[in-house]
Design an enzyme around this catalytic site. Sequence first.
Site, PDB file in Angstrom:
ATOM      1  N   HIS A 149      -5.910   3.328   6.305  1.00  0.00           N
ATOM      2  CA  HIS A 149      -5.707   3.242   4.864  1.00  0.00           C
ATOM      3  C   HIS A 149      -6.200   4.535   4.218  1.00  0.00           C
ATOM      4  CE1 HIS A 149      -5.447  -1.432   4.461  1.00  0.00           C
ATOM      5  NE2 HIS A 149      -4.624  -0.956   5.375  1.00  0.00           N
ATOM      6  N   CYS A 202     -11.769  -1.270   3.893  1.00  0.00           N
ATOM      7  CA  CYS A 202     -12.234  -0.022   3.292  1.00  0.00           C
ATOM      8  C   CYS A 202     -13.528  -0.244   2.514  1.00  0.00           C
ATOM      9  CB  CYS A 202     -11.154   0.552   2.387  1.00  0.00           C
ATOM     10  SG  CYS A 202      -9.622   0.933   3.263  1.00  0.00           S
ATOM     11  N   SER A 229      -7.392  -0.706  -5.755  1.00  0.00           N
ATOM     12  CA  SER A 229      -8.583  -1.476  -5.411  1.00  0.00           C
ATOM     13  C   SER A 229      -8.727  -1.574  -3.886  1.00  0.00           C
ATOM     14  CB  SER A 229      -8.463  -2.879  -6.019  1.00  0.00           C
ATOM     15  OG  SER A 229      -9.636  -3.632  -5.797  1.00  0.00           O
ATOM     16  N   CYS A 273      -9.316  -2.545  -0.077  1.00  0.00           N
ATOM     17  CA  CYS A 273      -9.257  -3.790   0.684  1.00  0.00           C
ATOM     18  C   CYS A 273     -10.621  -4.063   1.319  1.00  0.00           C
ATOM     19  CB  CYS A 273      -8.178  -3.691   1.755  1.00  0.00           C
ATOM     20  SG  CYS A 273      -8.642  -2.622   3.149  1.00  0.00           S
ATOM     21  N   GLU A 300      -8.550   5.220   2.007  1.00  0.00           N
ATOM     22  CA  GLU A 300      -9.995   5.425   1.995  1.00  0.00           C
ATOM     23  C   GLU A 300     -10.526   5.747   3.386  1.00  0.00           C
ATOM     24  OE1 GLU A 300      -8.918   2.234  -1.089  1.00  0.00           O
ATOM     25  OE2 GLU A 300      -8.315   2.810   0.943  1.00  0.00           O
TER      26      GLU A 300
END
Length: 293
Positions: free
Chosen positions: A58, A88, A83, A85, A60
């Site tokens: 992802h 992360c 936002s 998950c 991040e």
Amino acid sequence: MTIDRTTALRLMDAAIEQAEKGWSEGGIPIGSVLARADGTIVARGHNQRVQSGDPILHAEMDCIRKAGRRSDWSELTLVSTLSPCPMCTGTAVLYKVPRVVIGEHRTFMGAERWLSEAGADVLVLDDPRCVELMHRLQREKPGLWAEDIGEHYRHQVAFVCTANSCRSQMAEGWARALHGARLDAFSAGSRASTLHPLAVRAMSEVGIDISGHVSKTLGDLPRKLDLAVTVCTGSDGECPAVLGAAHRVHAPFDDPPHLAQGARHDDEAMPHYRRVRDEIRAWVEHELPKLLH
């Protein structure tokens, strides 16, 4: 120490650049940056699950990985267009990142409560640019988004020709037989006619029963389709246009009834139906999956 909104917006600009980079690469448009308290960016990343084949990459995670080994995590700010998950978020909590700036959480609410409970200062900008990034993804590649958050998505696929009597019916049958676990298949024509009995016979020879199909018009299709495939050739005249389909592709196949016009009986006509049937199978089996995002 909290982060001021002006600095947060400047960092979000950089995260959005990363998100757009990911989209241009065919991936998911989510971007992230890590910055010091003074706003100096130390790492940038974007969602690369599609590009790399890594299911946990992802935005991040990509950003944190690029930051490398370090001892100043407790002085950094993590910025993400969406936002974060739970995966992360867990990484940010593990390294005690004290500040997290989030572009938006309207389209997806991550584990923000966990961040707050762990003591992080969470700032949600509600940036309309970030909202549009996700709306574009969910509109154009809903299956890819569902995959990213671990949900199952059934693609809506329609095969279309002029009369919905033969080729589109066989394509629908093949799609259900070969990919029924991941899609809902439909077929229709610019006008309705009757299901051709030799199409039914050809499909039954390979164990697929389409005898219960009926010829339908475009108005019978679902209002929202992920993909519309036109299977008619130039000799059919104008292929029908399908409204409401996110993507359209033209995959022309010869018309068996036209090819068999000179046949004296059904057995003489059947080779045409079998050839087109097998050509449709090859396309549905190998090309269709490439179009399902």
